[in-house]
Scaffold this active site. Structure first.
Site, PDB file in Angstrom:
ATOM      1  N   GLY A   1      28.132  28.773  -2.270  1.00 54.16           N
ATOM      2  CA  GLY A   1      27.070  28.737  -1.271  1.00 54.16           C
ATOM      3  C   GLY A   1      27.639  28.866   0.135  1.00 54.16           C
ATOM      4  O   GLY A   1      27.729  27.880   0.869  1.00 54.16           O
TER       5      GLY A   1
ATOM      6  N   SER B   1      27.232  32.276   2.240  1.00 55.55           N
ATOM      7  CA  SER B   1      26.405  33.154   3.071  1.00 55.55           C
ATOM      8  C   SER B   1      25.018  32.576   3.301  1.00 55.55           C
ATOM      9  O   SER B   1      24.455  31.894   2.442  1.00 55.55           O
ATOM     10  CB  SER B   1      26.251  34.522   2.398  1.00 55.55           C
ATOM     11  OG  SER B   1      27.507  35.073   2.115  1.00 55.55           O
TER      12      SER B   1
ATOM     13  N   GLU C   1      41.107  34.988  -3.318  1.00 48.61           N
ATOM     14  CA  GLU C   1      40.210  35.971  -3.923  1.00 48.61           C
ATOM     15  C   GLU C   1      40.780  37.380  -3.791  1.00 48.61           C
ATOM     16  O   GLU C   1      40.613  38.214  -4.662  1.00 48.61           O
ATOM     17  CB  GLU C   1      38.837  35.897  -3.261  1.00 48.61           C
ATOM     18  CG  GLU C   1      37.928  37.046  -3.679  1.00 48.61           C
ATOM     19  CD  GLU C   1      36.516  36.900  -3.163  1.00 48.61           C
ATOM     20  OE1 GLU C   1      36.180  35.834  -2.638  1.00 48.61           O
ATOM     21  OE2 GLU C   1      35.754  37.873  -3.275  1.00 48.61           O
TER      22      GLU C   1
HETATM   23  C1  LIG Z   1      26.913  41.326  -5.325  1.00 51.17           C
HETATM   24  C2  LIG Z   1      27.099  40.330  -4.235  1.00 51.17           C
HETATM   25  C3  LIG Z   1      27.429  39.026  -4.548  1.00 51.17           C
HETATM   26  C4  LIG Z   1      27.590  38.073  -3.560  1.00 51.17           C
HETATM   27  N1  LIG Z   1      27.868  36.808  -3.928  1.00 51.17           N
HETATM   28  C5  LIG Z   1      27.941  35.844  -2.979  1.00 51.17           C
HETATM   29  C6  LIG Z   1      28.128  34.488  -3.351  1.00 51.17           C
HETATM   30  O1  LIG Z   1      28.247  34.162  -4.540  1.00 51.17           O
HETATM   31  N2  LIG Z   1      28.171  33.545  -2.403  1.00 51.17           N
HETATM   32  C7  LIG Z   1      28.064  33.879  -1.074  1.00 51.17           C
HETATM   33  O2  LIG Z   1      28.143  32.985  -0.257  1.00 51.17           O
HETATM   34  N3  LIG Z   1      27.881  35.160  -0.671  1.00 51.17           N
HETATM   35  C8  LIG Z   1      27.812  36.146  -1.605  1.00 51.17           C
HETATM   36  N4  LIG Z   1      27.585  37.450  -1.218  1.00 51.17           N
HETATM   37  C9  LIG Z   1      27.350  37.735   0.184  1.00 51.17           C
HETATM   38  C10 LIG Z   1      28.397  38.545   0.901  1.00 51.17           C
HETATM   39  O3  LIG Z   1      29.533  37.781   1.170  1.00 51.17           O
HETATM   40  C11 LIG Z   1      27.739  39.084   2.173  1.00 51.17           C
HETATM   41  O4  LIG Z   1      26.734  39.966   1.776  1.00 51.17           O
HETATM   42  C12 LIG Z   1      28.707  39.791   3.079  1.00 51.17           C
HETATM   43  O5  LIG Z   1      29.646  38.907   3.620  1.00 51.17           O
HETATM   44  C13 LIG Z   1      27.999  40.538   4.201  1.00 51.17           C
HETATM   45  O6  LIG Z   1      27.083  39.720   4.868  1.00 51.17           O
HETATM   46  P1  LIG Z   1      25.583  40.233   5.122  1.00 51.17           P
HETATM   47  O7  LIG Z   1      25.028  40.625   3.809  1.00 51.17           O
HETATM   48  O8  LIG Z   1      24.889  39.209   5.899  1.00 51.17           O
HETATM   49  O9  LIG Z   1      25.736  41.540   5.977  1.00 51.17           O
HETATM   50  P2  LIG Z   1      25.957  41.602   7.560  1.00 51.17           P
HETATM   51  O10 LIG Z   1      27.069  40.711   7.948  1.00 51.17           O
HETATM   52  O11 LIG Z   1      24.662  41.452   8.256  1.00 51.17           O
HETATM   53  O12 LIG Z   1      26.457  43.086   7.695  1.00 51.17           O
HETATM   54  C14 LIG Z   1      25.565  44.212   7.725  1.00 51.17           C
HETATM   55  C15 LIG Z   1      26.404  45.449   8.028  1.00 51.17           C
HETATM   56  O13 LIG Z   1      27.011  45.299   9.303  1.00 51.17           O
HETATM   57  C16 LIG Z   1      28.393  45.428   9.218  1.00 51.17           C
HETATM   58  N5  LIG Z   1      29.050  44.535  10.155  1.00 51.17           N
HETATM   59  C17 LIG Z   1      28.797  43.221  10.379  1.00 51.17           C
HETATM   60  N6  LIG Z   1      29.639  42.725  11.277  1.00 51.17           N
HETATM   61  C18 LIG Z   1      30.471  43.710  11.621  1.00 51.17           C
HETATM   62  C19 LIG Z   1      31.583  43.826  12.498  1.00 51.17           C
HETATM   63  N7  LIG Z   1      32.050  42.787  13.205  1.00 51.17           N
HETATM   64  N8  LIG Z   1      32.193  45.027  12.592  1.00 51.17           N
HETATM   65  C20 LIG Z   1      31.754  46.094  11.878  1.00 51.17           C
HETATM   66  N9  LIG Z   1      30.729  46.055  11.054  1.00 51.17           N
HETATM   67  C21 LIG Z   1      30.091  44.886  10.923  1.00 51.17           C
HETATM   68  C22 LIG Z   1      28.712  45.062   7.788  1.00 51.17           C
HETATM   69  O14 LIG Z   1      29.953  45.605   7.377  1.00 51.17           O
HETATM   70  C23 LIG Z   1      27.545  45.625   7.032  1.00 51.17           C
HETATM   71  O15 LIG Z   1      27.761  46.996   6.795  1.00 51.17           O
HETATM   72  C24 LIG Z   1      27.433  38.426  -2.198  1.00 51.17           C
HETATM   73  C25 LIG Z   1      27.117  39.754  -1.872  1.00 51.17           C
HETATM   74  C26 LIG Z   1      26.953  40.696  -2.874  1.00 51.17           C
HETATM   75  C27 LIG Z   1      26.602  42.089  -2.498  1.00 51.17           C
END
Ligand SMILES: Cc1cc2nc3c(=O)[nH]c(=O)nc-3n(C[C@H](O)[C@H](O)[C@H](O)COP(=O)(O)OP(=O)(O)OC[C@H]3O[C@@H](n4cnc5c(N)ncnc54)[C@H](O)[C@@H]3O)c2cc1C
Lengths: 390, 341
Positions: free
Chosen positions: A126, A128, A243
């Site tokens: 937990g 994100s 990881e």
């Molecule tokens: C299949 C799957 C399983 C997951 N499992 C878990 C889980 O078990 N537990 C958990 O906690 N999370 C989990 N996640 C979440 C994952 O860690 C996040 O989706 C990820 O860190 C991106 O965050 P976000 O989705 O909020 O995207 P955002 O951070 O909003 O990003 C959106 C876009 O903007 C880009 N971006 C953002 N900031 C920057 C920057 N500084 N420079 C350049 N580009 C940028 C990103 O690369 C992306 O393309 C999972 C995600 C997936 C897809």
């Protein structure tokens, strides 16, 4: 420079291969989520019974205590035996366990570690939140100390296996007054605590792998804090670098196998022109050869990073290089499978081996998002490997 | 299992690197930008140091290291791109030694006899006891022999049996390029492909050179991104630049890892050595050409000049891509090979 495995490692390989032949579960169910979870847990139990559970964990905590090279051998052999991964048990084995080992109290260790190894519990992560993804440290789910308890209110999202897990690695904000990296606390969250509500989210691949988790004054004892209060960021970072270390080896081995299967199928399966085998198409044939080469290089990179790990200790930021290369490659392989399948590529829910590729293709889109997006990995490489200015 | 350079190998790399830097810096002419005759003195010195026979058994007059050490040397060549027939010398010294012509082998290895690489312009003009067809000749100016290496076999032909050369300006200003037509020229030495793995060795050395190029351009671009300022900040703070550097780092890491994996595969007699060699060439070609392209872009207008080294790395990569086949031929070969072990 050499590719020779020591006598001990070779005999370990023999031992593992024989053991897997006799014990590895066959025929992982494709689309049935419940059956999949049972399969994963069953596999964890088999590993425990065979003495292989927690291959990378120190022996004093019940793990196998295998060297980096033996971990490689283990994952290569699992790949060869067709073991797909440990999805359901991934967080427990690769995050939560190692975190508890690094930062947990004796009580936390002795209570949780055996359960994880035995496949008695499922963990989820937990971290994100809707407003905090890449910028994880900005998380705002609140943890308020109330007597000897923490009352947690807020929301997590994308929590894989959130609907199956008994425990979670939960990051909460316990101090909002300082910088964002300070004031985060890492707690062992009991998923059955009152005030927690879990809602699965359907993915583009048709799975319901991840969930939203809501917290309305959910209470956890202060004894479930791992590491120091407000020091959760540092506690969490130790697992994230883990990881990107050896945990991806199995996926890499599996990817190499998919490429070989794809080449076999392309030799007979009618390709996009509806007449000839797919491989008769020069473009498909060369793309297949290209992925063969790239997969080989991915393995060489893994060997190189294991060599570095063996010499210099824990995996460095170079792990991001392998992760990026892997996510990119798995998406290209997925896309190529679609081309090889030709007209059959639209058939989604069929249970045949061929059509599982369609789903794997869709799943490959997650590879460049989960575990830190590819853009964030490129930032890490630029900043920490190349030393570029921020 | 260890893919890192040992201390001794590290020593080879730094010795080669510093000598090349000195030689390139000391020359009065800019040998990387002007077609100049091979400096025979320098060449003989490299020979004396064993550079052309590093991986040849001591029993055959070589230094007695393996292909891994040769790959380490060629990676340094890729990092600094000095002119000269390094590949043809290394492969022909081995060919002559294995073919029992130890005197010739010794003379090539010592840097006294120059050998040029002749690359068949189509698959029909190939190596054999008698050789016909049209060839590209690299660094043929003072050569006494030309070397032809194909997947089917390798041959040495005496330069006087060549007939007339038609010189052409090469895309890489340091390379002497000519075309030559042979009709039934007799080979001074011919060996069909077999356990020598000469073609695979050459493929890996080309890949090693390309991997060196990929590392050089990664470093050049990264350094420039740290010091060049626009809008009051180094250009490297911008992700459009930073991420491109990161991609260059990924490509270079993949290339080097696979090159050394392949080289050790040959040294250890692994059954999939041909597979690994082929993969090395493919990933190293991508790494060099894509890296060279990005490096020019990151240098802006400066990158487009002849004065900036960026263009030299691009051009050398293209020359390397046309020796011992090319990437397309390699892809077509790889798809037919049995899978890796
Ligand atoms: C299949 C799957 C399983 C997951 N499992 C878990 C889980 O078990 N537990 C958990 O906690 N999370 C989990 N996640 C979440 C994952 O860690 C996040 O989706 C990820 O860190 C991106 O965050 P976000 O989705 O909020 O995207 P955002 O951070 O909003 O990003 C959106 C876009 O903007 C880009 N971006 C953002 N900031 C920057 C920057 N500084 N420079 C350049 N580009 C940028 C990103 O690369 C992306 O393309 C999972 C995600 C997936 C897809």
């Amino acid at each position: 420079m050499d590719l020779q495995f020591s006598v001990a490692d070779l005999s370990f390989r023999e031992e593992v291969r024989t053991w897997l032949e006799e014990n590895a579960p066959k025929d992982r169910p494709q689309n049935d989520r419940k059956a999949l979870t049972e399969y994963d847990i069953n596999w964890q139990k088999i590993q425990w019974a065979g003495g292989y559970a927690g291959i990378s964990w120190p022996a004093e905590y019940g793990g196998r205590g295998a060297s980096l090279t033996q971990q490689l051998v283990w994952f290569e052999e699992c790949g060869r035996a067709g073991i797909p991964g440990i999805d359901t048990c991934f967080v427990g084995i690769n995050h939560a366990g190692p975190t508890l080992i690094a930062s947990g109290t004796d009580e936390q260790k002795s209570f949780h570690l055996p359960k994880i190894l035995r496949g008695d519990v499922i963990w989820c992560q937990g971290f994100s939140e809707p407003g905090s993804g890449s910028d994880l440290a900005s998380l705002s789910t609140r943890g308020i100390i109330d007597g000897d308890e923490l009352a947690v209110t807020g929301q997590k999202i994308w929590t894989s296996f959130g609907d199956k897990a008994q425990y979670q690695e939960l990051l909460v904000r316990t101090d909002a007054s300082g910088s964002k990296h300070k004031g985060i606390t890492w707690i062992i969250g009991d998923m059955s605590a009152p005030g927690i509500e879990v809602r699965p989210i359907e993915t583009m691949a048709g799975d319901a792998d991840f969930c939203e988790v809501f917290y309305d004054e959910a209470r956890f004892p202060l004894t479930s804090v791992v590491g120091r209060l407000n020091d959760g960021w540092n506690v969490a970072m130790s697992t994230l670098s883990f990881e990107r270390g050896t945990a991806f080896m199995l996926s890499q081995v599996a990817l190499a196998q998919v490429v070989e299967e794809l080449i076999d199928v392309a030799r007979t399966h009618t390709g996009p022109d509806g007449r000839r085998p797919a491989i008769a198409d020069d473009e498909i044939s060369r793309h297949l050869a290209q992925t063969r080469a790239d997969v080989a290089a991915l393995r060489a990179m893994t060997y190189l990073s294991i060599s570095r790990g063996a010499k210099y200790g824990t995996p460095g930021p170079e792990g991001s290089i392998s992760k990026l290369r892997y996510s990119d490659l798995s998406q290209r392989v997925g896309r190529l499978a679609i081309d090889v399948l030709g007209h059959d590529a639209l058939n989604f829910r069929s249970r045949s081996q061929l059509h599982s590729w369609v789903q794997e293709y869709l799943r490959s889109y997650a590879a460049s998002i989960g575990g830190g997006t590819s853009e964030i990995q490129r930032n890490i490489i630029g900043d920490r490997v190349l030393g570029l200015p921020r | 299992m260890d893919l890192l350079l040992s201390d001794e190998q590290q020593e080879i790399a730094s010795t080669v690197a510093s000598l090349l830097t000195d030689d390139l810096g000391n020359d009065t002419i800019d040998v990387r930008r002007t077609p100049t005759p091979i400096n025979r003195e320098t060449w003989a010195r490299y020979g004396e140091l064993g550079w052309f026979s590093l991986g040849l058994d001591e029993g055959l007059g070589g230094v007695g290291y393996g292909l891994a050490e040769e790959a380490i040397l060629f990676r340094e060549i890729g990092r600094q791109i000095p002119p000269g027939p390094f590949l043809a010398s290394t492969l022909s010294a081995r060919l002559a030694a294995l073919g029992g012509q130890s005197q010739l082998a010794g003379s090539i290895a010592a840097g006294r006899t120059l050998v040029a690489l002749a690359e068949p312009r189509n698959p029909d003009s190939a190596a054999g006891a008698s050789i016909s067809g049209s060839f590209d000749l690299f660094d043929g100016q003072d050569a006494e022999y030309v070397l032809i290496v194909t997947p089917r076999g390798a041959a040495l032909v005496a330069a006087e049996d060549l007939g007339s050369l038609q010189p052409t300006a090469c895309i890489d200003p340091s390379v002497h390029l000519a075309t030559v037509d042979l009709s039934g020229a007799g080979a001074a030495l011919y060996r069909p492909a077999g356990d020598d793995l000469l073609f695979e060795r050459g493929t890996i050395l080309i890949a090693a050179t390309l991997a060196g190029v990929a590392e050089a351009v990664r470093d050049m671009a990264t350094e420039y991104a740290k010091v060049r300022e626009q809008f009051g900040r180094p250009i490297g703070v911008n992700q459009a630049v930073k991420h491109r550097c990161a991609d260059m780092a990924i490509l270079a890491e993949a290339a080097a890892a696979q090159v050394f994996f392949a080289a050790v595969s040959v040294d250890e007699g692994r059954g999939d050595a041909a597979f690994q060699a082929s993969a090395a060439r493919i990933v190293a070609t991508d790494a060099a050409l894509e890296g060279a392209r990005a490096n020019i872009q990151i240098h802006g207008g400066m990158g487009y000049t002849f004065e900036c080294d960026a263009n030299l790395f691009l051009k050398r990569s293209h020359v390397l891509d046309r020796q011992l086949g090319d990437k397309y031929a390699e892809l077509d070969r790889l798809i037919d090979l049995p899978q890796a072990i």
